[in-house]
Design a protein around this motif. Sequence first.
Motif, PDB file in Angstrom:
ATOM      1  N   PHE A  31      27.072  37.198   8.253  1.00 54.89           N
ATOM      2  CA  PHE A  31      28.127  36.956   7.280  1.00 54.89           C
ATOM      3  C   PHE A  31      28.980  35.762   7.702  1.00 54.89           C
ATOM      4  N   ARG A  32      29.378  35.691   8.956  1.00 56.49           N
ATOM      5  CA  ARG A  32      30.182  34.568   9.460  1.00 56.49           C
ATOM      6  C   ARG A  32      29.414  33.251   9.337  1.00 56.49           C
ATOM      7  N   GLU A  33      28.139  33.270   9.687  1.00 56.24           N
ATOM      8  CA  GLU A  33      27.342  32.048   9.591  1.00 56.24           C
ATOM      9  C   GLU A  33      27.244  31.573   8.140  1.00 56.24           C
ATOM     10  N   ALA A  34      27.006  32.528   7.236  1.00 57.19           N
ATOM     11  CA  ALA A  34      26.908  32.169   5.814  1.00 57.19           C
ATOM     12  C   ALA A  34      28.243  31.610   5.317  1.00 57.19           C
ATOM     13  N   ARG A  35      29.349  32.241   5.714  1.00 57.12           N
ATOM     14  CA  ARG A  35      30.675  31.781   5.309  1.00 57.12           C
ATOM     15  C   ARG A  35      30.929  30.375   5.842  1.00 57.12           C
ATOM     16  N   HIS A  40      31.424  24.562   5.011  1.00 61.35           N
ATOM     17  CA  HIS A  40      30.997  23.211   5.362  1.00 61.35           C
ATOM     18  C   HIS A  40      30.448  22.471   4.138  1.00 61.35           C
ATOM     19  N   GLU A  41      29.669  23.171   3.309  1.00 60.59           N
ATOM     20  CA  GLU A  41      29.126  22.554   2.095  1.00 60.59           C
ATOM     21  C   GLU A  41      30.243  22.130   1.152  1.00 60.59           C
ATOM     22  N   LEU A  42      31.237  22.992   0.973  1.00 60.25           N
ATOM     23  CA  LEU A  42      32.343  22.666   0.065  1.00 60.25           C
ATOM     24  C   LEU A  42      33.141  21.467   0.580  1.00 60.25           C
ATOM     25  N   ILE A  43      33.380  21.429   1.872  1.00 61.49           N
ATOM     26  CA  ILE A  43      34.112  20.295   2.445  1.00 61.49           C
ATOM     27  C   ILE A  43      33.318  19.009   2.269  1.00 61.49           C
TER      28      ILE A  43
END
Length: 124
Positions: A31-35, A40-43
Amino acid sequence: MASEKENHVVNGEDEEEEEKMEQFFALLRNFREARNRRKHELIQREQEEISKNKKKKKNKISKLGDDGEKSSWVPSFEWEDFTAEIEFRRPSIIFPPSSNNKQEEKKQEDDGLDLNLSLSPASS
């Protein structure tokens, strides 16, 4: 012997609990990795949009021929600008005096009343 069976059962339960805990922590890690990936993608996407907007602004500025700097020129006027003689290209249009003014003067004389409004205080 009874104690050995109890220890074995307890050890079996411990192993099951350990497996469940491992699965739980594995879920938390995933879950943490996916978050973090999504963050990172949004940034990254936001930075790309900002760079595109900057490029668009640069292109608009370069098309206008301006380097993006504001002009330091401020218009100023001198008294001579307003007192100079103005030369018109065509002669100005002169309207003939209206005949209404003559008729109004005659009416005032006939009635004997002063119909002109004034803003001065009335004298008594």
